[in-house]
Motif scaffolding. Structure first.
Motif, short mmCIF file in Angstrom:
data_model
loop_
_atom_site.label_atom_id
_atom_site.label_comp_id
_atom_site.label_asym_id
_atom_site.label_seq_id
_atom_site.Cartn_x
_atom_site.Cartn_y
_atom_site.Cartn_z
N THR A 164 6.94 -4.70 3.72
CA THR A 164 7.33 -3.83 4.83
C THR A 164 7.83 -2.52 4.27
O THR A 164 7.88 -2.32 3.05
N SER A 165 8.24 -1.64 5.16
CA SER A 165 8.81 -0.36 4.74
C SER A 165 10.24 -0.58 4.26
O SER A 165 11.01 -1.28 4.92
N VAL A 191 5.88 -0.61 1.28
CA VAL A 191 4.57 -0.11 1.67
C VAL A 191 4.72 0.82 2.86
O VAL A 191 5.76 0.84 3.53
N LEU A 192 3.66 1.58 3.11
CA LEU A 192 3.55 2.32 4.37
C LEU A 192 3.10 1.35 5.45
O LEU A 192 2.21 0.53 5.23
N VAL A 193 3.68 1.42 6.60
CA VAL A 193 3.32 0.52 7.70
C VAL A 193 2.63 1.26 8.83
O VAL A 193 2.38 0.68 9.89
N GLN A 194 2.28 2.52 8.60
CA GLN A 194 1.65 3.31 9.65
C GLN A 194 0.97 4.51 9.00
O GLN A 194 1.47 5.07 8.03
N GLY A 195 -0.20 4.85 9.52
CA GLY A 195 -0.86 6.07 9.06
C GLY A 195 -1.90 5.81 7.99
O GLY A 195 -2.24 4.67 7.65
N GLU A 234 -2.10 2.43 18.22
CA GLU A 234 -2.46 3.28 17.09
C GLU A 234 -1.49 3.09 15.93
O GLU A 234 -1.89 3.08 14.76
N ASP A 235 -0.21 2.90 16.25
CA ASP A 235 0.78 2.70 15.19
C ASP A 235 0.54 1.39 14.44
O ASP A 235 0.77 1.31 13.23
N LEU A 236 0.09 0.38 15.17
CA LEU A 236 -0.12 -0.95 14.56
C LEU A 236 -1.54 -1.12 14.04
O LEU A 236 -1.88 -2.22 13.58
N TRP A 237 -2.36 -0.10 14.09
CA TRP A 237 -3.78 -0.29 13.79
C TRP A 237 -4.00 -0.69 12.33
O TRP A 237 -4.98 -1.37 12.01
N GLY A 238 -3.11 -0.28 11.42
CA GLY A 238 -3.29 -0.64 10.02
C GLY A 238 -3.34 -2.15 9.80
O GLY A 238 -4.00 -2.63 8.87
N PHE A 239 -2.67 -2.92 10.66
CA PHE A 239 -2.66 -4.37 10.53
C PHE A 239 -3.87 -5.01 11.21
O PHE A 239 -3.98 -6.24 11.23
N ASN A 240 -4.75 -4.19 11.81
CA ASN A 240 -6.01 -4.68 12.35
C ASN A 240 -7.17 -4.41 11.40
O ASN A 240 -8.30 -4.81 11.68
N GLU A 241 -6.89 -3.71 10.29
CA GLU A 241 -7.95 -3.39 9.36
C GLU A 241 -8.44 -4.65 8.66
O GLU A 241 -7.68 -5.59 8.38
N GLU A 242 -9.73 -4.65 8.36
CA GLU A 242 -10.35 -5.82 7.75
C GLU A 242 -9.76 -6.13 6.38
O GLU A 242 -9.61 -7.30 6.01
#
Length: 484
Positions: A164-165, A191-195, A234-242
């Protein structure tokens, strides 16, 4: 101005291109006309923003991204150079409706116009949800979300890894909750959790924890928590990445996903072994309550003691039942106790009688001076009968006297002033004896000569050094040599 006439036979049938009368415009090359078209398009449409559906998406080995944007009636080619393509916040796929911003230009090599995309975003939350559902179905078809892949969480993890951040409230909530429930060792991978780049960092952290060796300098966690606070899709989209989903699914360590709040759902939740509605709930799932565990252990210990003491209790009950049938101990010793009391009474009376008789005999005795003098004479006679030998006292005294006389003779023989009686003199300087000729030269201006009847002070003048001679051959110098 009328154009050239093609009714003339020379103009219509000529084999070689010739300029017409009054025509001063030279023919343009293909490159020239392409450059003119390119300049015209770029000046007229310097920067545009287009909305359309992606089609023919492909990424070249160079990193550049090529696609087509289309709607119901037209299509336009698009290209995004590698630098901008690496900053995309999502993975482009066919069928996604996007909004692309960039410059309109032409591609002379194919006589086409295209847009050089500088920025591309998903066109609205509906399109983003459609992309999310499409990705979910594709990964689910691979079995990444299958229930049989879920692993049980360790009941009491020794080390917990948190991805997490490091500056947000999430890590503080997790640490606070763990401290309240069951204090544990926590390793935080910041880690970065957004962007941009957040998905790559989260995936690298999960894989990094899994790559730690057992028993290494950095302990390998028994459980991982991937956490982030709430936010928009959009903020949570990084955790939807494959890349994040595959890293969690491939992790050798059980993972708890705690992304967003209760209503937020990401693909990381599907891939994780356990989903927590909030980061605080993840800490509660990770460890039990220490007080409850202590109470349970105390209850088990109590049950164990009861189980151990049950045979003892039953044995005690049986023993008490048997003892109840025995006669009372007082009854067994009652006769002996009575006899002891009789003997004690007889002893008391005997001692009293003995004391009375002694008191009577003492009263019959009469002490007089004559009796005392008689006892003194008897003691004097016994003392006179004891003989003391004088030699026992005189012999030690004589021996000690002889040793004392020997010490006195030794003292006299070692006295440095004894030879003065025989005519010798003692030479000294500053109160110290002079024992060599070198000492005379180094002495103070005054020497002291001590005789038997007194002493005199002299000054050594004209002293010459001679070769030392052995003591046995040396002659005593005349006393006059010391004087001027």
């Amino acid at each position: 101005m009328p154009g050239p006439s093609f009714d003339d036979d020379d103009s219509a049938a000529g084999l070689v291109a010739k300029g017409a009368a009054g025509d001063n415009a030279a023919p343009l090359s293909i490159t020239e006309i392409s450059q003119l078209l390119k300049r015209t398009v770029e000046e007229r449409f310097g920067f545009v923003k287009l909305r359309g559906e992606l089609s023919g998406v492909k990424r070249a080995a160079s990193g550049h991204f090529y696609c087509s944007l289309k709607d119901e009636g037209a299509v336009i080619d698009g290209v995004m150079w590698r630098g901008n393509a690496e900053r995309l916040g999502f993975r482009p796929e066919d069928g996604i409706e996007v909004v692309a911003s960039g410059k309109l230009t032409t591609y002379p090599g194919r006589s086409k116009y295209q847009i050089v995309i500088e920025r591309m975003e998903i066109a609205g939350e509906g399109a983003l949800l459609a992309l999310l559902e499409k990705t979910r179905q594709r990964l689910a078809a691979e079995g990444l979300f299958a229930p049989e892949r879920k692993r049980p969480l360790p009941y009491l993890p020794r080390v917990i890894g948190v991805v997490t951040s490091p500056t947000g409230a999430v890590i503080r909530d997790i640490l606070h909750r763990l401290a309240d429930r069951f204090p544990s060792r926590v390793l935080v991978w910041p880690v970065l959790v957004q962007g941009q780049g957040s998905a790559e960092q989260v995936a690298a952290a999960v894989r990094g924890f899994g790559a730690l060796a057992e028993g290494g300098a950095v302990p390998r966690p028994d459980l991982l928590i991937v956490a982030r606070g709430g936010g928009s899709i959009e903020d949570l989209w990084g955790f939807n990445e494959e890349t994040v989903v595959r890293a969690i699914a491939e992790s050798p360590i059980p993972v708890i996903s705690a992304v967003g709040h209760e209503t937020d759902t990401t693909l990381a939740d599907y891939a994780a072994d356990r989903r927590a509605p909030t980061p605080t709930a993840a800490a509660e799932i990770a460890v039990p309550v220490l007080r409850d565990l202590t109470a349970t252990l105390d209850e088990f210990a109590l049950r164990q003691r009861k189980s151990v003491m049950r045979p003892v209790t039953l044995g005690r009950e049986r023993l008490e039942a048997r003892v109840a049938r025995f006669p009372q101990p007082e009854a067994l010793v009652a006769a002996k106790a009575q006899a002891l009391d009789d003997l004690a009474e007889r002893l008391r009376r005997g001692l009293a009688d003995r004391a009375g008789k002694g008191r009577e005999r003492l009263s019959e005795l009469r002490l007089s001076p004559a009796m005392l003098q008689r006892g003194l004479r008897d003691a004097q006679q016994r003392l006179n009968s004891v003989r003391l030998v004088p030699a026992l006292v005189t012999r030690p005294l004589a021996e000690r006297g002889e040793r004392l006389a020997a010490l006195e003779r030794l003292r006299r023989s070692l006295d440095p002033k004894a030879p003065l009686e025989r005519g010798y003199a003692l030479v000294s300087a500053s109160g110290h004896p002079v024992v060599s000729s070198r000492a005379v030269a180094a002495a103070q201006p005054v020497l002291t000569l001590e005789f038997a009847d007194g002493s005199v002070e002299v000054s050594p003048l004209g002293v010459s050094r001679s070769k030392p001679r052995p003591v046995a051959q040396a002659k005593r110098p005349a006393q006059d040599d010391l004087f001027e």
